[in-house]
Design a protein around this motif. Structure first.
Motif, PDB file in Angstrom:
ATOM      1  N   VAL A  39    -117.006 -44.609 -34.001  1.00 35.57           N
ATOM      2  CA  VAL A  39    -116.107 -43.685 -34.705  1.00 35.57           C
ATOM      3  C   VAL A  39    -116.648 -43.349 -36.090  1.00 35.57           C
ATOM      4  CG1 VAL A  39    -113.839 -43.530 -35.815  1.00 35.57           C
ATOM      5  CG2 VAL A  39    -114.018 -44.318 -33.445  1.00 35.57           C
ATOM      6  N   ALA A  95    -115.984 -50.111 -31.118  1.00 35.13           N
ATOM      7  CA  ALA A  95    -115.408 -48.771 -31.088  1.00 35.13           C
ATOM      8  C   ALA A  95    -115.477 -48.099 -32.452  1.00 35.13           C
ATOM      9  CB  ALA A  95    -113.960 -48.837 -30.601  1.00 35.13           C
ATOM     10  N   CYS A 150    -115.545 -41.822 -27.723  1.00 35.38           N
ATOM     11  CA  CYS A 150    -116.154 -43.037 -28.260  1.00 35.38           C
ATOM     12  C   CYS A 150    -117.262 -43.522 -27.327  1.00 35.38           C
ATOM     13  CB  CYS A 150    -115.092 -44.122 -28.450  1.00 35.38           C
ATOM     14  SG  CYS A 150    -115.508 -45.342 -29.706  1.00 35.38           S
TER      15      CYS A 150
END
Length: 303
Positions: A282, A278, A88
């Motif tokens: 993703v 995050a 990430c």
């Protein structure tokens, strides 16, 4: 478009991926996998959840493990050859650099000492150091390191970047022995690999000038704990750690009472907006996978 089943660990993931074309997003419990797991091609493990490696054997169609963390050391070498691993990277650099800045400012401006005086009801007015003009060595030139450089330069510090390979504006790791004596602080922002394990050892620390500050925003084992404790106990060096070895730090460990140490419990990236940042990364990595491309954050070797 073919629909790809993606397993996510929480409601944040469900919400973030719900609008991604070609994705069937399913929240999972590692102890009670949903029936959709049989078709899952992508697994998003929970934060700092190395134990999820055990799930891999129960996902027959798995082709990509997409992490929520920038670090991948718990997963490297643990996956079948046909399963990709993606980090990430790009999500937590700003938050981690912010923590490191706060740590440096707290050390140089005696924030903890002033707070101790306040609690004691004592007016302890005195001159402190400043971050302005300090020579700071940032070890790691990825997203975290670049974010750190930007913040340091805004505070008028002098920054030297170090990475595995030297390039324009970045020195090579082999130059550390000559660079360390010239810097007032070193900020560690490297991944945990065989090469970085105990990178900061007795010799590394001995080359730093007196009263230098060691900031570890990487992983605990990057620093040799015993070597650092020796320098802190002698009063020669200072440190700020967000990560430790061992971790979590057990009761009675000497780091709890070490002089000259600012210690936080692995929270540099744990702040508001962490899930949104995050899952934005993703989603971008999974979109590339759906298009038949390799994730931009693909881990190769020890990365």
């Amino acid at each position: 478009m073919v629909t790809v089943t993606v397993l996510v660990p929480d409601a944040h993931g469900v919400a973030a991926l719900a609008g991604v074309r070609g994705v069937r997003v399913v929240q999972y419990d590692p102890d009670d996998l949903p029936v959709e797991a049989a078709d899952a091609e992508v697994l998003v493990p929970g934060f700092l959840s190395a134990d999820k490696v055990r799930l891999v054997g129960r996902l027959p169609r798995l082709r990509l493990v997409q992490l929520l963390t920038a670090g991948a050391e718990a997963w490297v070498g643990q996956l079948p050859a046909d399963v990709m691993l993606s980090t990430c990277g790009g999500a937590h650099g700003g938050s981690t650099a912010e923590w490191a800045m706060a740590a440096l400012l707290a050390v140089y401006r005696d924030i903890r000492e002033f707070e101790d005086s306040r609690r004691a009801g004592r007016w302890d007015s005195h001159q402190t150091e400043t971050l302005q003009g300090k020579r700071v060595l940032v070890v790691g030139a990825g997203d975290l390191g670049q974010q750190m450089r930007r913040k340091l330069e805004a505070f008028d510090a002098q920054v030297t970047m170090v990475a595995n390979t030297a390039r324009d504006g970045v020195r090579g790791v082999h130059e550390l022995p000559e660079l360390l004596p010239e810097h007032d602080a070193v900020v560690l922002m490297v991944p945990m690999t065989a090469a970085t394990h105990h990178l900061v050892d007795r010799d590394f620390l001995a080359k730093l000038p007196d009263r230098a500050v060691v900031v570890n925003a990487a992983r605990g084992p990057v620093v040799d704990t015993e070597a650092l404790l020796a320098e802190l106990t002698s009063g020669r060096l200072r440190a700020a750690l967000d990560v430790t070895d061992p971790e979590p730090l057990p009761e009675g460990h000497p780091l709890w009472t070490a002089p000259g140490l600012l210690l936080t419990p692995h929270v540099a990236g744990s702040c508001t907006g962490v899930h949104e940042r995050a899952y934005k990364v993703v989603a971008a990595q999974i979109e590339r996978y759906i298009r038949g491309e390799k994730p931009a954050n693909l881990v190769l070797g020890d990365y």
